[in-house]
Design a protein around this motif. Sequence first.
Motif, PDB file in Angstrom:
ATOM      1  N   GLU A  82       0.837  -1.200   0.000  1.00 21.11           N
ATOM      2  CA  GLU A  82       0.000   0.000   0.000  1.00 21.11           C
ATOM      3  C   GLU A  82       0.871   1.248   0.000  1.00 21.11           C
ATOM      4  O   GLU A  82       0.652   2.184  -0.792  1.00 21.11           O
ATOM      5  CB  GLU A  82      -0.910  -0.002   1.227  1.00 21.11           C
ATOM      6  CG  GLU A  82      -1.793   1.224   1.351  1.00 21.11           C
ATOM      7  CD  GLU A  82      -2.702   1.150   2.565  1.00 21.11           C
ATOM      8  OE1 GLU A  82      -3.475   2.107   2.753  1.00 21.11           O
ATOM      9  OE2 GLU A  82      -2.635   0.162   3.315  1.00 21.11           O
ATOM     10  N   ALA A  83       1.879   1.277   0.886  1.00 26.34           N
ATOM     11  CA  ALA A  83       2.747   2.451   0.964  1.00 26.34           C
ATOM     12  C   ALA A  83       3.517   2.656  -0.335  1.00 26.34           C
ATOM     13  O   ALA A  83       3.659   3.796  -0.810  1.00 26.34           O
ATOM     14  CB  ALA A  83       3.720   2.299   2.137  1.00 26.34           C
ATOM     15  N   ALA A  84       4.012   1.555  -0.920  1.00 23.36           N
ATOM     16  CA  ALA A  84       4.786   1.670  -2.159  1.00 23.36           C
ATOM     17  C   ALA A  84       3.916   2.176  -3.301  1.00 23.36           C
ATOM     18  O   ALA A  84       4.359   3.002  -4.117  1.00 23.36           O
ATOM     19  CB  ALA A  84       5.407   0.321  -2.511  1.00 23.36           C
ATOM     20  N   LEU A  85       2.680   1.707  -3.392  1.00 18.78           N
ATOM     21  CA  LEU A  85       1.784   2.154  -4.453  1.00 18.78           C
ATOM     22  C   LEU A  85       1.426   3.633  -4.303  1.00 18.78           C
ATOM     23  O   LEU A  85       1.340   4.365  -5.286  1.00 18.78           O
ATOM     24  CB  LEU A  85       0.512   1.308  -4.465  1.00 18.78           C
ATOM     25  CG  LEU A  85       0.630  -0.078  -5.104  1.00 18.78           C
ATOM     26  CD1 LEU A  85      -0.628  -0.884  -4.845  1.00 18.78           C
ATOM     27  CD2 LEU A  85       0.890   0.045  -6.598  1.00 18.78           C
ATOM     28  N   GLU A  92       0.924   7.892 -13.451  1.00 17.08           N
ATOM     29  CA  GLU A  92       1.589   6.699 -13.980  1.00 17.08           C
ATOM     30  C   GLU A  92       0.546   5.616 -14.267  1.00 17.08           C
ATOM     31  O   GLU A  92      -0.374   5.428 -13.461  1.00 17.08           O
ATOM     32  CB  GLU A  92       2.595   6.172 -12.956  1.00 17.08           C
ATOM     33  CG  GLU A  92       3.416   4.987 -13.405  1.00 17.08           C
ATOM     34  CD  GLU A  92       4.457   4.620 -12.361  1.00 17.08           C
ATOM     35  OE1 GLU A  92       5.670   4.754 -12.640  1.00 17.08           O
ATOM     36  OE2 GLU A  92       4.056   4.217 -11.245  1.00 17.08           O
ATOM     37  N   PRO A  93       0.633   4.897 -15.395  1.00 22.28           N
ATOM     38  CA  PRO A  93      -0.307   3.801 -15.651  1.00 22.28           C
ATOM     39  C   PRO A  93      -0.314   2.805 -14.496  1.00 22.28           C
ATOM     40  O   PRO A  93       0.738   2.489 -13.926  1.00 22.28           O
ATOM     41  CB  PRO A  93       0.235   3.171 -16.930  1.00 22.28           C
ATOM     42  CG  PRO A  93       0.970   4.283 -17.613  1.00 22.28           C
ATOM     43  CD  PRO A  93       1.581   5.098 -16.501  1.00 22.28           C
ATOM     44  N   LEU A 149      -5.685   2.440  -4.985  1.00 21.38           N
ATOM     45  CA  LEU A 149      -5.591   3.047  -6.316  1.00 21.38           C
ATOM     46  C   LEU A 149      -6.602   4.182  -6.496  1.00 21.38           C
ATOM     47  O   LEU A 149      -6.336   5.155  -7.196  1.00 21.38           O
ATOM     48  CB  LEU A 149      -5.783   1.972  -7.385  1.00 21.38           C
ATOM     49  CG  LEU A 149      -4.660   0.916  -7.428  1.00 21.38           C
ATOM     50  CD1 LEU A 149      -5.005  -0.190  -8.412  1.00 21.38           C
ATOM     51  CD2 LEU A 149      -3.328   1.558  -7.794  1.00 21.38           C
ATOM     52  N   ALA A 150      -7.759   4.071  -5.846  1.00 27.67           N
ATOM     53  CA  ALA A 150      -8.734   5.156  -5.905  1.00 27.67           C
ATOM     54  C   ALA A 150      -8.175   6.409  -5.234  1.00 27.67           C
ATOM     55  O   ALA A 150      -8.330   7.527  -5.739  1.00 27.67           O
ATOM     56  CB  ALA A 150     -10.038   4.722  -5.230  1.00 27.67           C
ATOM     57  N   ARG A 151      -7.513   6.233  -4.102  1.00 26.04           N
ATOM     58  CA  ARG A 151      -6.896   7.371  -3.418  1.00 26.04           C
ATOM     59  C   ARG A 151      -5.819   7.998  -4.285  1.00 26.04           C
ATOM     60  O   ARG A 151      -5.686   9.219  -4.350  1.00 26.04           O
ATOM     61  CB  ARG A 151      -6.285   6.914  -2.091  1.00 26.04           C
ATOM     62  CG  ARG A 151      -7.293   6.621  -1.003  1.00 26.04           C
ATOM     63  CD  ARG A 151      -6.656   5.832   0.125  1.00 26.04           C
ATOM     64  NE  ARG A 151      -5.550   6.556   0.747  1.00 26.04           N
ATOM     65  CZ  ARG A 151      -4.674   5.988   1.574  1.00 26.04           C
ATOM     66  NH1 ARG A 151      -4.770   4.686   1.838  1.00 26.04           N
ATOM     67  NH2 ARG A 151      -3.716   6.701   2.110  1.00 26.04           N
ATOM     68  N   ARG A 152      -5.052   7.179  -4.966  1.00 24.84           N
ATOM     69  CA  ARG A 152      -3.936   7.695  -5.751  1.00 24.84           C
ATOM     70  C   ARG A 152      -4.389   8.390  -7.030  1.00 24.84           C
ATOM     71  O   ARG A 152      -3.797   9.366  -7.469  1.00 24.84           O
ATOM     72  CB  ARG A 152      -2.986   6.552  -6.108  1.00 24.84           C
ATOM     73  CG  ARG A 152      -1.562   7.002  -6.354  1.00 24.84           C
ATOM     74  CD  ARG A 152      -0.818   5.987  -7.163  1.00 24.84           C
ATOM     75  NE  ARG A 152      -1.367   5.908  -8.519  1.00 24.84           N
ATOM     76  CZ  ARG A 152      -0.794   5.226  -9.492  1.00 24.84           C
ATOM     77  NH1 ARG A 152       0.307   4.572  -9.275  1.00 24.84           N
ATOM     78  NH2 ARG A 152      -1.336   5.190 -10.691  1.00 24.84           N
ATOM     79  N   THR A 153      -5.456   7.881  -7.616  1.00 25.73           N
ATOM     80  CA  THR A 153      -5.907   8.412  -8.905  1.00 25.73           C
ATOM     81  C   THR A 153      -7.050   9.401  -8.788  1.00 25.73           C
ATOM     82  O   THR A 153      -7.384  10.087  -9.757  1.00 25.73           O
ATOM     83  CB  THR A 153      -6.365   7.263  -9.825  1.00 25.73           C
ATOM     84  OG1 THR A 153      -7.485   6.582  -9.216  1.00 25.73           O
ATOM     85  CG2 THR A 153      -5.226   6.265 -10.054  1.00 25.73           C
TER      86      THR A 153
END
Length: 209
Positions: A82-85, A92-93, A149-153
């Motif tokens: 999780e932290a790495a993502l 980034e794709p 991924l929702a948080r990141r995108t």
Amino acid sequence: MTDMASATTPAAPALGLRERKKIRTRQAIRHAAYRLFERQGYDATTVEQIAAAAEVSPSTFFRYFPTKEDVVLTDEYDPLMEAALLERPADEPIVESMRRAVVPLARRMAAGERGEMLQRMRLVREVPALRARLGENMSVSCALLVGVLARRTGRPTDDLGLRVLVGALLGGWRETMMHWVENEGTEDLGELLERTLDILAGGLGRDAL
């Protein structure tokens, strides 16, 4: 990804003494369980035997693992992943982020815990109760990854595209791990995961294979 613990990554959060002690206890219980599974089989091994071998009480066992199946199917690697993502660039794709965040972690696991990983996947393949629980655990992992991924995108957690992509990734990883264990771990796990991601990035068409 199902449970993974001695590894560290640059993104891994610093752990306090209490948390480190918890991880050591979890590892001691897990290692004791795997020794017993190897010696007398999964079905013949009881929680009480595992607790005694790990020098903890049965109640302590259940504080760390709700069931015997959880000894095999859970690990400590989800927070690292999780932290790495979350550290990957937002534009980034997603498949590339998985490549950069997850494959290095898998390589370290295979280098440091190859024997235990092989035993774990053999158990999943051979024990019906573990195969059944694996499906439940994958649903939990899917929800976790979709949330990350929702948080990141900035996309919603019910985004169909995210759910389909994460489901495909987890299914691909599961089949990759089964392929790896069926070949007795002789192939480079990192390279296999790279190939899996290449297939997914290629859209699962003929050219991707």
